[in-house]
Motif scaffolding. Structure first.
Motif, PDB file in Angstrom:
ATOM      1  N   VAL A  42      -9.888  -0.380  20.190  1.00  0.00           N
ATOM      2  CA  VAL A  42      -9.457  -1.428  19.276  1.00  0.00           C
ATOM      3  C   VAL A  42      -9.873  -2.778  19.857  1.00  0.00           C
ATOM      4  N   ASP A  43     -10.598  -3.560  19.063  1.00  0.00           N
ATOM      5  CA  ASP A  43     -11.005  -4.912  19.452  1.00  0.00           C
ATOM      6  C   ASP A  43     -10.123  -5.897  18.689  1.00  0.00           C
ATOM      7  N   ALA A  44      -9.121  -6.435  19.366  1.00  0.00           N
ATOM      8  CA  ALA A  44      -8.153  -7.318  18.720  1.00  0.00           C
ATOM      9  C   ALA A  44      -8.795  -8.628  18.244  1.00  0.00           C
ATOM     10  N   ALA A  45      -9.840  -9.070  18.923  1.00  0.00           N
ATOM     11  CA  ALA A  45     -10.482 -10.334  18.555  1.00  0.00           C
ATOM     12  C   ALA A  45     -11.166 -10.254  17.187  1.00  0.00           C
ATOM     13  N   THR A  46     -11.768  -9.106  16.872  1.00  0.00           N
ATOM     14  CA  THR A  46     -12.485  -8.964  15.612  1.00  0.00           C
ATOM     15  C   THR A  46     -11.695  -8.185  14.564  1.00  0.00           C
ATOM     16  N   GLY A  47     -10.642  -7.486  14.987  1.00  0.00           N
ATOM     17  CA  GLY A  47      -9.858  -6.682  14.057  1.00  0.00           C
ATOM     18  C   GLY A  47     -10.540  -5.374  13.684  1.00  0.00           C
ATOM     19  N   LEU A  48     -11.467  -4.927  14.524  1.00  0.00           N
ATOM     20  CA  LEU A  48     -12.205  -3.699  14.267  1.00  0.00           C
ATOM     21  C   LEU A  48     -11.882  -2.643  15.319  1.00  0.00           C
ATOM     22  N   THR A  49     -12.025  -1.384  14.929  1.00  0.00           N
ATOM     23  CA  THR A  49     -11.880  -0.266  15.849  1.00  0.00           C
ATOM     24  C   THR A  49     -13.244   0.395  15.974  1.00  0.00           C
ATOM     25  N   LYS A  50     -13.708   0.542  17.218  1.00  0.00           N
ATOM     26  CA  LYS A  50     -15.008   1.151  17.491  1.00  0.00           C
ATOM     27  C   LYS A  50     -14.786   2.601  17.915  1.00  0.00           C
ATOM     28  N   TYR A  51     -15.656   3.496  17.442  1.00  0.00           N
ATOM     29  CA  TYR A  51     -15.544   4.905  17.802  1.00  0.00           C
ATOM     30  C   TYR A  51     -16.906   5.581  17.675  1.00  0.00           C
ATOM     31  N   ALA A  52     -17.021   6.762  18.287  1.00  0.00           N
ATOM     32  CA  ALA A  52     -18.199   7.606  18.121  1.00  0.00           C
ATOM     33  C   ALA A  52     -17.787   8.760  17.226  1.00  0.00           C
ATOM     34  N   ASP A  53     -18.530   8.964  16.136  1.00  0.00           N
ATOM     35  CA  ASP A  53     -18.156  10.022  15.197  1.00  0.00           C
ATOM     36  C   ASP A  53     -18.486  11.405  15.766  1.00  0.00           C
ATOM     37  N   ALA A  54     -18.273  12.437  14.982  1.00  0.00           N
ATOM     38  CA  ALA A  54     -18.454  13.819  15.439  1.00  0.00           C
ATOM     39  C   ALA A  54     -19.896  14.102  15.853  1.00  0.00           C
ATOM     40  N   TYR A  55     -20.851  13.334  15.343  1.00  0.00           N
ATOM     41  CA  TYR A  55     -22.262  13.526  15.674  1.00  0.00           C
ATOM     42  C   TYR A  55     -22.738  12.612  16.800  1.00  0.00           C
ATOM     43  N   GLY A  56     -21.853  11.763  17.321  1.00  0.00           N
ATOM     44  CA  GLY A  56     -22.198  10.870  18.421  1.00  0.00           C
ATOM     45  C   GLY A  56     -22.659   9.493  18.002  1.00  0.00           C
ATOM     46  N   TYR A  57     -22.684   9.203  16.699  1.00  0.00           N
ATOM     47  CA  TYR A  57     -23.090   7.879  16.228  1.00  0.00           C
ATOM     48  C   TYR A  57     -21.939   6.891  16.402  1.00  0.00           C
ATOM     49  N   HIS A  58     -22.255   5.686  16.861  1.00  0.00           N
ATOM     50  CA  HIS A  58     -21.244   4.655  17.060  1.00  0.00           C
ATOM     51  C   HIS A  58     -20.961   3.957  15.729  1.00  0.00           C
ATOM     52  N   ARG A  59     -19.694   3.862  15.393  1.00  0.00           N
ATOM     53  CA  ARG A  59     -19.275   3.287  14.121  1.00  0.00           C
ATOM     54  C   ARG A  59     -18.111   2.325  14.347  1.00  0.00           C
ATOM     55  N   VAL A  60     -17.813   1.514  13.330  1.00  0.00           N
ATOM     56  CA  VAL A  60     -16.659   0.612  13.362  1.00  0.00           C
ATOM     57  C   VAL A  60     -15.909   0.725  12.042  1.00  0.00           C
ATOM     58  N   ILE A  61     -14.617   0.460  12.094  1.00  0.00           N
ATOM     59  CA  ILE A  61     -13.770   0.466  10.910  1.00  0.00           C
ATOM     60  C   ILE A  61     -12.721  -0.621  11.114  1.00  0.00           C
ATOM     61  N   LYS A  62     -12.261  -1.212  10.030  1.00  0.00           N
ATOM     62  CA  LYS A  62     -11.202  -2.207  10.140  1.00  0.00           C
ATOM     63  C   LYS A  62      -9.932  -1.527  10.668  1.00  0.00           C
ATOM     64  N   THR A  63      -9.312  -2.136  11.637  1.00  0.00           N
ATOM     65  CA  THR A  63      -8.098  -1.569  12.226  1.00  0.00           C
ATOM     66  C   THR A  63      -6.986  -1.475  11.192  1.00  0.00           C
ATOM     67  N   SER A  64      -6.958  -2.390  10.236  1.00  0.00           N
ATOM     68  CA  SER A  64      -5.919  -2.376   9.205  1.00  0.00           C
ATOM     69  C   SER A  64      -6.051  -1.181   8.266  1.00  0.00           C
ATOM     70  N   GLU A  65      -7.214  -0.535   8.230  1.00  0.00           N
ATOM     71  CA  GLU A  65      -7.422   0.632   7.376  1.00  0.00           C
ATOM     72  C   GLU A  65      -6.910   1.932   8.006  1.00  0.00           C
ATOM     73  N   ILE A  66      -6.609   1.900   9.306  1.00  0.00           N
ATOM     74  CA  ILE A  66      -6.178   3.097  10.016  1.00  0.00           C
ATOM     75  C   ILE A  66      -4.662   3.208   9.952  1.00  0.00           C
ATOM     76  N   VAL A  67      -4.178   4.352   9.477  1.00  0.00           N
ATOM     77  CA  VAL A  67      -2.740   4.594   9.363  1.00  0.00           C
ATOM     78  C   VAL A  67      -2.218   5.299  10.612  1.00  0.00           C
ATOM     79  N   LYS A  68      -2.976   6.301  11.082  1.00  0.00           N
ATOM     80  CA  LYS A  68      -2.499   7.111  12.199  1.00  0.00           C
ATOM     81  C   LYS A  68      -3.680   7.559  13.043  1.00  0.00           C
TER      82      LYS A  68
END
Length: 78
Positions: A42-68
């Motif tokens: 979680v990057d608090a400065a940008t409000g984004l969450t960075k992760y690597a998906d099941a295939y290893g690709y790096h992706r980002v999603i808004k932290t506010s969109e994540i429930v659990k």
């Protein structure tokens, strides 16, 4: 001779441990489940969450969109 055996065992142990990853599952507001390799960052400065998906690709999603976020099982990555 004994040093080379110890070095070989140590090298194999390190090699096996580097292939281990823990899968995480993120649930979004829309009900979508996203499987990640390793813990999402979680990057608090940008409000984004960075992760690597099941295939290893790096992706980002808004932290506010994540429930659990839940931790899954540890698996070998090779």
């Amino acid at each position: 001779m004994q040093k080379s055996v110890l070095f070989t065992l140590f090298s194999l142990t390190v090699l096996m441990l580097t292939g281990c990853t823990t899968n995480w599952t993120m649930t979004t507001r829309t009900g979508q489940n996203i499987e990640t390799q390793g813990e999402p960052e979680v990057d608090a400065a940008t409000g984004l969450t960075k992760y690597a998906d099941a295939y290893g690709y790096h992706r980002v999603i808004k932290t506010s969109e994540i429930v659990k976020t839940t931790k899954g099982a540890t698996t070998l990555g090779w």
